[in-house]
Design a protein around this motif. Structure first.
Motif, PDB file in Angstrom:
ATOM      1  N   LEU A 124      36.360  37.465  42.287  1.00  0.00           N
ATOM      2  CA  LEU A 124      36.463  37.030  40.937  1.00  0.00           C
ATOM      3  C   LEU A 124      35.479  35.779  40.461  1.00  0.00           C
ATOM      4  O   LEU A 124      34.964  35.216  41.389  1.00  0.00           O
ATOM      5  CB  LEU A 124      37.930  36.149  40.746  1.00  0.00           C
ATOM      6  N   PRO A 125      34.987  35.912  39.144  1.00  0.00           N
ATOM      7  CA  PRO A 125      33.792  34.948  38.653  1.00  0.00           C
ATOM      8  C   PRO A 125      34.553  33.592  38.569  1.00  0.00           C
ATOM      9  O   PRO A 125      35.665  33.457  38.311  1.00  0.00           O
ATOM     10  CB  PRO A 125      33.692  35.639  37.447  1.00  0.00           C
ATOM     11  N   LYS A 126      33.681  32.674  38.863  1.00  0.00           N
ATOM     12  CA  LYS A 126      34.165  31.198  38.663  1.00  0.00           C
ATOM     13  C   LYS A 126      34.451  30.990  37.392  1.00  0.00           C
ATOM     14  O   LYS A 126      35.165  29.976  37.025  1.00  0.00           O
ATOM     15  CB  LYS A 126      33.165  30.283  39.402  1.00  0.00           C
ATOM     16  N   ASP A 127      33.730  31.539  36.391  1.00  0.00           N
ATOM     17  CA  ASP A 127      33.841  31.412  34.835  1.00  0.00           C
ATOM     18  C   ASP A 127      35.206  32.267  34.437  1.00  0.00           C
ATOM     19  O   ASP A 127      34.952  33.511  34.385  1.00  0.00           O
ATOM     20  CB  ASP A 127      32.797  31.750  34.276  1.00  0.00           C
ATOM     21  N   PRO A 128      36.250  31.681  34.075  1.00  0.00           N
ATOM     22  CA  PRO A 128      37.521  32.193  33.565  1.00  0.00           C
ATOM     23  C   PRO A 128      37.160  33.236  32.294  1.00  0.00           C
ATOM     24  O   PRO A 128      38.016  33.870  31.954  1.00  0.00           O
ATOM     25  CB  PRO A 128      38.632  31.433  33.454  1.00  0.00           C
ATOM     26  N   ASP A 129      36.120  32.741  31.677  1.00  0.00           N
ATOM     27  CA  ASP A 129      35.942  33.433  30.284  1.00  0.00           C
ATOM     28  C   ASP A 129      35.146  34.872  30.594  1.00  0.00           C
ATOM     29  O   ASP A 129      34.819  35.461  29.513  1.00  0.00           O
ATOM     30  CB  ASP A 129      35.082  32.747  29.352  1.00  0.00           C
ATOM     31  N   ASP A 130      34.729  35.112  31.598  1.00  0.00           N
ATOM     32  CA  ASP A 130      33.812  36.274  32.212  1.00  0.00           C
ATOM     33  C   ASP A 130      34.833  37.269  32.145  1.00  0.00           C
ATOM     34  O   ASP A 130      35.261  37.712  33.253  1.00  0.00           O
ATOM     35  CB  ASP A 130      33.191  36.045  33.346  1.00  0.00           C
ATOM     36  N   VAL A 131      35.401  38.194  30.996  1.00  0.00           N
ATOM     37  CA  VAL A 131      36.268  39.414  31.146  1.00  0.00           C
ATOM     38  C   VAL A 131      35.680  40.266  31.948  1.00  0.00           C
ATOM     39  O   VAL A 131      36.604  41.018  32.832  1.00  0.00           O
ATOM     40  CB  VAL A 131      36.683  39.792  29.560  1.00  0.00           C
TER      41      VAL A 131
END
Length: 250
Positions: A124-131
């Protein structure tokens, strides 16, 4: 309420959180459509968007699932003979023989479940905005247990309900956030958002959010779940239509 639910360290909590957030964002978009020229409304909606904070971060929830799976298997550990006895198998030798098999199955399922959640968390990316990163992580986790059976197979079959981009609520909520932010930018009479920025990118498309000028209005939209540009059609695309700001060029 959505924020409280999202704090519970389980994936289903994050899904509920995102679903409630979608309702809030949808209502905000509809209000902006009707009152985009009222500064107090625009200010209020800007506060709503700010108060929503960052998009849902799945990592704490996935970590919680890992811990829950491990703890559940710990509780079940050593209970095989007791379970068989409760099922009416009273012969000690037969119960022991069967419990060995059940133990092996439980341990195999535990290893597979933990492998799934660990792989998912690490991807999972650390940036939750990275769809796109969220979608890629789900695919990587599913591949890690593609040959699994039993509970792990059920998990494999169900995970797409809330992780695949074409279904999960996270991408929709992010698209709504971006459309709302762009709409508020125009309602405030500011310049058009940079189409190259990630905040202008359509989670369901291969480029930025779409803009159109039907009947003298300004339409801002995402192509929506089907990934097809239907010109901002309310039933197929995800967007908003505002009076065109007088201070901006068409």
């Amino acid at each position: 309420m959505a924020r409280h639910l999202g704090e519970d360290p389980l994936v289903v909590s994050a899904v509920i959180h995102a679903s409630i957030e979608r309702q809030v964002l949808d209502a905000s978009l509809r209000v902006l459509e009707r009152h985009s020229r009222e500064p107090s409304v625009v200010a209020g909606l800007s506060k709503v968007l700010k108060d929503l904070g960052t998009p849902t971060d799945l990592r704490p929830n996935v970590a919680g699932e890992f811990v829950l799976s491990h703890r559940t298997c710990e509780v079940l550990g050593g209970k095989e003979t007791e379970f068989l006895t409760s099922m009416g198998i009273t012969n000690v030798d037969e119960a022991r023989f069967r419990s060995l098999r059940l133990t092996w199955v439980r341990q195999a399922n535990e290893a597979t479940l933990l492998k799934f959640w660990r792989t998912y968390y690490e991807a999972l990316p650390k940036d939750p905005d990275d769809v796109s990163g969220i979608e890629a992580a789900a695919e990587q986790a599913k591949k890690a247990i593609a040959d699994a059976s039993g509970p792990a197979r059920f998990l494999y079959d169900q995970i797409s309900l809330f992780t695949d981009t074409n279904d999960h609520p996270f991408a929709t909520a992010i698209a709504q956030r971006r459309v709302l932010k762009a709409g508020l930018t125009f309602a405030k009479g500011l310049v058009r958002p940079d189409p190259a920025s990630r905040e202008s990118r359509d989670p369901f498309g291969n480029g930025p959010l779409k803009y159109a000028s039907p009947g003298g209005n300004l339409r801002i939209y995402s192509v929506g779940l089907d990934g097809k540009d239907d010109g901002g059609d309310r039933k197929r695309d995800l967007g908003i239509e505002l009076p065109y700001p007088s201070n901006l060029k068409r």
